[in-house]
Enzyme design. Structure first.
Site, PDB file in Angstrom:
ATOM      1  N   ASP A   1       8.204  50.876 -53.360  1.00 40.50           N
ATOM      2  CA  ASP A   1       7.596  49.548 -53.285  1.00 40.50           C
ATOM      3  C   ASP A   1       8.115  48.926 -51.989  1.00 40.50           C
ATOM      4  O   ASP A   1       9.279  48.557 -51.906  1.00 40.50           O
ATOM      5  CB  ASP A   1       8.030  48.739 -54.523  1.00 40.50           C
ATOM      6  CG  ASP A   1       7.595  47.276 -54.461  1.00 40.50           C
ATOM      7  OD1 ASP A   1       6.922  46.882 -53.481  1.00 40.50           O
ATOM      8  OD2 ASP A   1       7.938  46.525 -55.398  1.00 40.50           O
TER       9      ASP A   1
ATOM     10  N   LYS B   1       6.151  42.969 -43.186  1.00 38.44           N
ATOM     11  CA  LYS B   1       4.947  43.372 -43.925  1.00 38.44           C
ATOM     12  C   LYS B   1       3.751  42.484 -43.560  1.00 38.44           C
ATOM     13  O   LYS B   1       2.615  42.937 -43.563  1.00 38.44           O
ATOM     14  CB  LYS B   1       5.241  43.282 -45.425  1.00 38.44           C
ATOM     15  CG  LYS B   1       4.150  43.848 -46.310  1.00 38.44           C
ATOM     16  CD  LYS B   1       4.650  43.900 -47.741  1.00 38.44           C
ATOM     17  CE  LYS B   1       3.552  44.354 -48.688  1.00 38.44           C
ATOM     18  NZ  LYS B   1       4.051  44.427 -50.069  1.00 38.44           N
TER      19      LYS B   1
ATOM     20  N   GLU C   1      -0.534  47.829 -55.248  1.00 37.37           N
ATOM     21  CA  GLU C   1       0.561  47.320 -56.083  1.00 37.37           C
ATOM     22  C   GLU C   1       0.120  47.004 -57.517  1.00 37.37           C
ATOM     23  O   GLU C   1       0.792  47.403 -58.469  1.00 37.37           O
ATOM     24  CB  GLU C   1       1.194  46.084 -55.429  1.00 37.37           C
ATOM     25  CG  GLU C   1       2.021  46.452 -54.208  1.00 37.37           C
ATOM     26  CD  GLU C   1       2.310  45.276 -53.279  1.00 37.37           C
ATOM     27  OE1 GLU C   1       2.021  44.127 -53.676  1.00 37.37           O
ATOM     28  OE2 GLU C   1       2.817  45.510 -52.182  1.00 37.37           O
TER      29      GLU C   1
ATOM     30  N   ASP D   1       1.071  38.580 -60.093  1.00 29.80           N
ATOM     31  CA  ASP D   1       2.294  38.940 -59.374  1.00 29.80           C
ATOM     32  C   ASP D   1       2.855  37.715 -58.647  1.00 29.80           C
ATOM     33  O   ASP D   1       2.310  37.270 -57.640  1.00 29.80           O
ATOM     34  CB  ASP D   1       1.969  40.071 -58.376  1.00 29.80           C
ATOM     35  CG  ASP D   1       3.224  40.593 -57.660  1.00 29.80           C
ATOM     36  OD1 ASP D   1       4.280  39.942 -57.729  1.00 29.80           O
ATOM     37  OD2 ASP D   1       3.112  41.657 -57.025  1.00 29.80           O
TER      38      ASP D   1
END
Lengths: 177, 518
Positions: free
Chosen positions: B8, B70, B147, B169
């Site tokens: 992850d 990211k 994800e 999330d």
């Protein structure tokens, strides 16, 4: 169940660490409070001594008297009250520090040291004319080592020079290390 | 043979997981830490820092530290570290290589293949960049996995029936909601929405401001605005937030926080979960709107959802779960290790691709709601003997929840708590687990006395009920040591909800007479 798998070994390690560190970490919060109390009383004491402007030797005498005898003074003045409070707090603080030391929990020295990312967490920078860049100007939260590992990182404010490419200052900081 | 891993690669934190006898687990570093902060930096001496050390130096040397790379993946953004320039994939590769090393050290074998997760909204360019990052790190990237899909795999039994899963999330700094359709091994992300600047850090700051207000109320002066004081306040706020996920109240104590002249000013205040919930509700409402947008993008009504999965550390906040449950009534809401879930799913997928036998039976849940009898406001006014649920069914165990109740009558001296399990709104229609009394309550008018009832359900199926009177701290507790409260695996749960409901009816036999009354 003959041989422990990497997973089992890893989880055992984490569990052990968490159990052992929990109590010590919790104690550190009490230590923090005592540090702050001690600092406060120290400042109060300083401002008292400045106001009354006694000599240092007078003050030392008083401290000795406070530490040595329990008799109460006939007329307590504010500096004495402040001084005794500070001494008391410091004694509690020393006791706790002693207990932690017995368990091999040692405070990290940070102030004036070069910033070390393995043990210190930088909360921010502050320009400083005297301190070499990348040295610790202020400790916000004290860090502690337990045996050979970091129990809690120190939280610090780090010096930055007004002129960033001050090679000399950087060299100086390294020498200090 | 080399091991395959799932990674992850997060905005704030990353982790690596692998399979052990078909079950995924997260590989810790040598200090036992599971998460690796996604930070890369150079120390002053030019040494490469990855993870926590880089995070620690960020405040001192932002020019030598890279965070949240990211957000730049797939762009031609360049970062300068030392005298070199790096692409986002190179920086990500450093994080990945560090995770690879960690895995190799713990497993004692080479790690050369990985599944890496990305957000569902990532474009092709962003996915390609992530794949390149893996290759630079010396990993063959078996798959770039979404994800939400990874999270859903943790709860999936790979049946051939189509399942629609909504993955909510909410992490430290990002939020997204995705709808995933899963049929056997085929998964598709139907919609994804979010706000990549919303998360737990915002909640901490809300609480920090609230504490500053409390300080102002107490001392009639503003709390100093310097870095040090504010940093202490933020740290306290974060600790209080975590405590309030477990308990309904917490006491904040920050001695010597500031001074006025020579007088030390302390902050000591009690925070209730209610206070905290009031502060963060406006932020959370936004996440509910995102659920609606995702549903409408997927052209789906909420009742077409089979399951909701909560991912990200901030979903540990009970209000988050409650709001999502209330927003999507009747839909099963699952949560399991919300910080790690995506990485665990990636490890499962890596195992599947490598031909390993995998088990997704990860979670044990309680099949019946647990709660107490209480007088509740209904359409008929105040109604006695209503079932007030404290731990809702399908909660993943171990679980610990609490609710606050108030006294009904003036000068009430004792309160009897009757514990039940079941789904009926009338308490007596459920299965009684026992009862106990809290006595010697201080005399207060009706509604003024607060009693926190805490249910703690552990992995061995033992329920501990504790009641605490808030003012004097009178406490009484009671243990239901009972296998029949039962556990159910997620695989069993994956059958249709109706089937499960009937299953519950069968297994919901009355408990034997060993009520442990005081």
């Amino acid at each position: 169940m003959t041989r422990s798998s990497p997973r089992e070994l890893a989880s055992q390690k984490i569990q052990l660490r968490k159990q052992q560190e929990k109590l010590l970490s919790d104690l550190l919060t009490v230590m923090d409070a005592l540090d702050r109390a001690s600092e406060h009383w120290q400042q109060a004491e300083q401002s008292q001594t400045q106001q009354i402007a006694p000599t240092l030797s007078w003050w030392q005498q008083l401290l000795q008297r406070l530490a040595g005898t329990a008799e109460s003074l006939p007329s307590e003045s504010l500096p004495e009250v402040v001084g005794s409070a500070r001494t008391g707090i410091d004694m509690i603080r020393e006791t706790l520090l002693g207990v932690l030391n017995q368990h091999q929990v040692m405070p990290l020295a940070t102030k004036g040291q070069p910033f070390d990312p393995e043990e210190m967490h930088a909360l921010g920078q502050r320009a400083d004319a005297i301190a070499p860049p990348n040295t610790v100007l202020q400790e916000v939260v004290r860090g502690y080592r337990w045996k050979d590992r970091l129990l809690r990182e120190a939280q610090v404010i780090v010096a930055v020079s007004a002129n960033k490419s001050d090679e000399e200052a950087i060299e100086e900081a390294r020498k200090e290390e | 043979m080399s091991k395959v891993v799932g990674i992850d690669l997060g905005t704030t934190n990353s982790l690596v997981a692998t399979l052990d006898e078909g079950q995924p687990w997260v590989i810790p570093d040598e200090d036992g830490e599971l998460l690796l902060p996604s930070f890369v930096g150079l120390s002053e001496a030019g040494k490469l820092l990855v993870g926590r050390a880089a995070l620690r130096q960020y405040g001192a040397a932002p020019e030598r530290t890279v965070k949240s790379i990211k957000r730049q993946m797939g762009t031609d953004f360049r970062v300068t570290l030392g005298d070199q320039e790096y692409s986002p994939q190179e920086i990500s590769a450093i994080v990945l290589r560090s995770l690879k090393q960690r895995a190799e050290e713990v497993l004692g074998e080479d790690v050369t293949q990985a599944v890496i997760t990305v957000p569902a909204y990532f474009t092709d360019a962003q996915r390609q960049a992530t794949k390149e990052a893996g290759e630079i790190a010396g990993l063959e990237v078996l798959q770039i996995l979404n994800e939400p899909t990874a999270a859903a795999l943790v709860f999936d039994d790979r049946s051939e029936e189509t399942e629609n899963v909504l993955v909510y999330d909410l992490g430290g700094g990002t939020f997204d909601v995705s709808i995933v359709e899963m049929t056997g091994d085929v998964t598709e992300v139907l919609a994804s929405h979010g706000n990549n600047r919303l998360g737990g850090d915002d909640f901490d700051r809300q609480l920090q401001r609230h504490l500053a207000d409390k300080f102002l109320q107490t001392h009639d002066i503003k709390i100093p605005d310097d870095d040090v004081t504010q940093a202490r306040l933020l740290r306290t706020a974060e600790q209080a937030k975590v405590a309030l996920s477990e308990s309904a109240f917490t006491t904040v104590r920050e001695p010597f926080l500031a001074s006025q002249g020579k007088t030390a000013l302390h902050l000591e205040t009690e925070l209730s979960r209610e206070d905290f919930e009031r502060l963060i509700t406006p932020l959370l409402k936004e996440t509910l709107a995102a659920i609606d947008r995702a549903l409408s993008d997927a052209k789906m009504e909420s009742d077409a959802l089979d399951r909701v999965i909560l991912v990200g550390g901030s979903t540990r906040i009970p209000l988050v779960q409650r709001l999502v449950e209330n927003h999507l009534p009747g839909i099963l809401v699952n949560s399991f290790n919300p910080d790690l879930c995506v990485g665990l799913g990636a490890a499962l997928q890596a195992g599947v691709l490598a031909g390993e036998a995998v088990e997704s039976i990860l979670v044990d849940v309680i099949p019946h709601s647990l709660g107490i009898a209480a007088v509740m406001e209904t359409a008929f006014g105040l109604t006695p003997d209503m079932f007030s649920v404290i731990i809702p069914r399908n909660s993943v165990i171990p679980v610990s929840r609490s609710h606050v109740y108030r006294n009904m009558v003036d000068q009430q001296e004792a309160v009897e708590l009757e514990v039940y399990q079941g789904e009926n709104t009338i308490a007596r229609e459920n299965v009684p687990l026992g009862a106990f009394k809290v006595e010697g309550l201080p005399p207060k008018p009706a509604g003024a006395l607060q009693i926190e009832v805490h249910f703690d359900f552990d992995l061995s199926g033992i329920l501990t009920v504790t009641a605490t009177e808030k003012g004097k701290g009178q406490q009484s507790s009671f243990v239901v040591n009972d296998a029949e409260t039962g556990r159910l695996t997620s695989a069993e749960l994956d059958q249709s909800r109706d089937a499960i409901a009937s299953l519950f009816d069968i297994s919901a036999m009355p408990i034997s007479d060993e009520d442990e009354e005081e």
